[in-house]
Design an enzyme around this catalytic site. Sequence first.
Site, mmCIF file in Angstrom:
data_model
loop_
_atom_site.group_PDB
_atom_site.id
_atom_site.type_symbol
_atom_site.label_atom_id
_atom_site.label_comp_id
_atom_site.label_asym_id
_atom_site.label_seq_id
_atom_site.Cartn_x
_atom_site.Cartn_y
_atom_site.Cartn_z
ATOM 1 N N LYS A 114 0.814 -1.222 0.000
ATOM 2 C CA LYS A 114 0.000 0.000 0.000
ATOM 3 C C LYS A 114 0.842 1.264 0.000
ATOM 4 O O LYS A 114 0.446 2.276 -0.559
ATOM 5 C CB LYS A 114 -0.930 0.020 1.227
ATOM 6 N N LYS A 198 -6.410 -9.482 -7.616
ATOM 7 C CA LYS A 198 -7.654 -9.632 -6.862
ATOM 8 C C LYS A 198 -8.737 -8.715 -7.404
ATOM 9 O O LYS A 198 -8.430 -7.605 -7.851
ATOM 10 C CB LYS A 198 -7.406 -9.229 -5.402
ATOM 11 N N LYS A 201 -12.043 -2.727 -5.780
ATOM 12 C CA LYS A 201 -12.785 -1.524 -6.167
ATOM 13 C C LYS A 201 -11.848 -0.467 -6.720
ATOM 14 O O LYS A 201 -12.290 0.503 -7.319
ATOM 15 C CB LYS A 201 -13.596 -0.987 -4.992
#
Length: 334
Positions: A114, A198, A201
């Site tokens: 991240k 994966k 969104k």
Amino acid sequence: MNKKKLVFSGVQPTGNLHLGNYLGALKNFVSLQKEMDCIYCVVDLHAITTFQNPNQLRNNVLETVASFLATGLNPSKSIIFNQSAVSGHTELAWILNCISRIGWLSRMTQFKDKAGSDKEKASVGLYIYPNLMAADILLYKATHVPVGADQKQHLELSRDIAQKFNNDFNCKDFFPLPEPLIPKNVSRVMSLRDGNKKMSKSEESDYSRINLKDSADEIYKKIKKAKSDSDQIPDNLKDLEKKPEALNLINIYSEISKSTLEKVLNEMSGKEYAFLKRKLAELLINEIEPVGKEIKKLLVDKSHLESILKKGKEKANIIAEENLKNIREKVGLI
Ligand code: TRP
């Protein structure tokens, strides 16, 4: 010692929940609710470890609650609330910040992913995010934690923190070591455009995912356009594993039809992917479209959603305060 089973899980209020969240988390939450006491938390404090637009955050919290309800969570059975409403989460997080080790956090792969290439610019909150997650779980002395496979490392850290607390303060079994409940096949629902990523969104193309609020028409189009394979459907898993997009469609089909991968291959081998896609779209529309309609309906009455959060917060706070009292005492805080 508290031997009673208690489930805790957290979902980030990202808005726009998708099929990956549905199969990997929400459906599992609903079935656990039938067997055990469950606490489901919308983790708004985790969300703000990366910047969130305040109005959007407020809406996303309510939309996450609506998605919980629409998939079948029952607020009179399970405790449903948002993390920031119970201040015990941050208080315990601070205490656990002092238990957890820098070396442990520096091994967390999700932070590395991240934070990207410039770690100096990531928020401190993002770095200590796993300590807050441990606090969420331990605040209620939860024993079982349903999470996706990507959260396994954070859960192991929670166990290490619990164990170190129990050792440091000489209170064996004070915090139960929480066990992950990771669904087998469905823990990885992949992007419809790239079978190695994966479903998320944050992927740019909306065609990469099925959103819970998608219309029947959108679901149909997305499945039709999903990447698959030009060969026919094979009769064994080994051949399928080399084709991640095709495997993903078969995996989703097996989950939605409550069948095993082997059975699906038996049924479908030799057929074209177009055949699978037609059946898959039909099943998905049957299952997802009513959920999306219910989410939209629930979102019309925001005060109803807020009152569910308020009641949940009151119930959660009682358990949290009781446990915190003992935690403060163990640590020596007056
Ligand atoms: N980190 C989890 C995720 O992104 C969300 C989460 C926060 C959580 N606190 C938790 C999950 C406690 C389980 C238990 O998916």
